[in-house]
Write a protein that holds these residues in place. Structure first.
Motif: not given
Ligand code: 4H7
Length: 211
Positions: A74, A101, A103, A118-120, A122-124, A126
């Motif tokens: 996350s 979703y 989270g 977290s790998i960095g 930025y927003v992904l 999933n």
């Molecule tokens: C957990 C909570 C990892 C997982 C929230 C996952 C970036 C990274 C996610 C979210 C991730 C990372 C859901 C928050 C989608 C943002 C648009 C999955 N993003 N998200 N939202 N940097 N997203 O390692």
């Protein structure tokens, strides 16, 4: 999503050689309703949906072995790096949970997970790509996965410096020449040049690594 990257090259070779045992699971297999529901609305309102806790708890409880580290991917986790990759490579079993979703229900974090990565910054969409990044970095560190050459080349990064500049043939390309020292055959000089270049490059591009 996992089929492509994990069925390629080094990771696939490690799996075939029995050095890495990798299984992908579908959270929906641990639901009990007709629609296989894995998400629900947040208490208190707000946009989007959350992963509901019950399927996640059931999935993790059924997949967990005696020595399994449960890791959430996350954007709120601690920042993944080579040293964490080494930590994880020493574990017997990893269970990577890819959030979708908006989270997780907070109880997944506090009661189910051993760690959150977290790998960095930025927003992904999933956690699938982050999970694959972790799998790749960790697999390379498993005993027997890389040849000796590649293993020791990874150590330059572990030593905390960026790579020195590298060249292959031709010795001149589009007017740009390979530095003379690399053609000199003087291995002590080459070694010295590479160390200086790696240090200068790290100082210019990643001064944080030198702290
Ligand atoms: C957990 C909570 C990892 C997982 C929230 C996952 C970036 C990274 C996610 C979210 C991730 C990372 C859901 C928050 C989608 C943002 C648009 C999955 N993003 N998200 N939202 N940097 N997203 O390692």
């Amino acid at each position: 999503m996992f089929a492509g990257p994990l069925d390629e090259s080094i990771i696939m070779r490690a799996r075939k050689a029995g050095l890495l045992d990798l299984n992908i699971h579908q959270l929906r297999d641990w639901t009990h309703d007709r629609h296989k529901t894995v998400d629900d609305r947040p208490f208190g309102g707000g946009p989007g949906m959350l992963m509901k806790p019950e399927p996640l708890f059931e999935a993790v409880e059924s997949l967990k072995r005696a020595e399994t580290k449960v890791i959430l991917l996350s954007p709120g986790g601690r920042k993944f790096n080579q040293s964490i990759a080494r930590e994880l490579a020493a574990q017997k079993n990893l269970l990577l949970v890819t959030g979708h979703y908006e989270g997780f229900d907070e109880r997944v974090r506090t009661m189910l997970a051993d760690d959150e990565l977290s790998i960095g910054d930025y927003v992904l969409t999933n956690g699938a790509l982050p999970a694959m990044v972790v799998i790749d970095a960790v697999t390379r560190l498993l005993p027997g996965v890389l040849g000796d050459d590649a293993s020791s080349s990874d150590e330059s990064f572990s030593a905390g410096l960026l790579e020195y500049p590298q060249y292959t043939r031709p010795a001149e390309f589009h007017g740009a020449k390979v530095p003379d020292v690399l053609l000199s055959g003087n291995h002590a000089e080459i070694e010295k040049w590479r160390r200086e270049q790696a240090k200068a490059r790290t100082k210019a591009k990643r001064p944080d690594l030198l702290q």
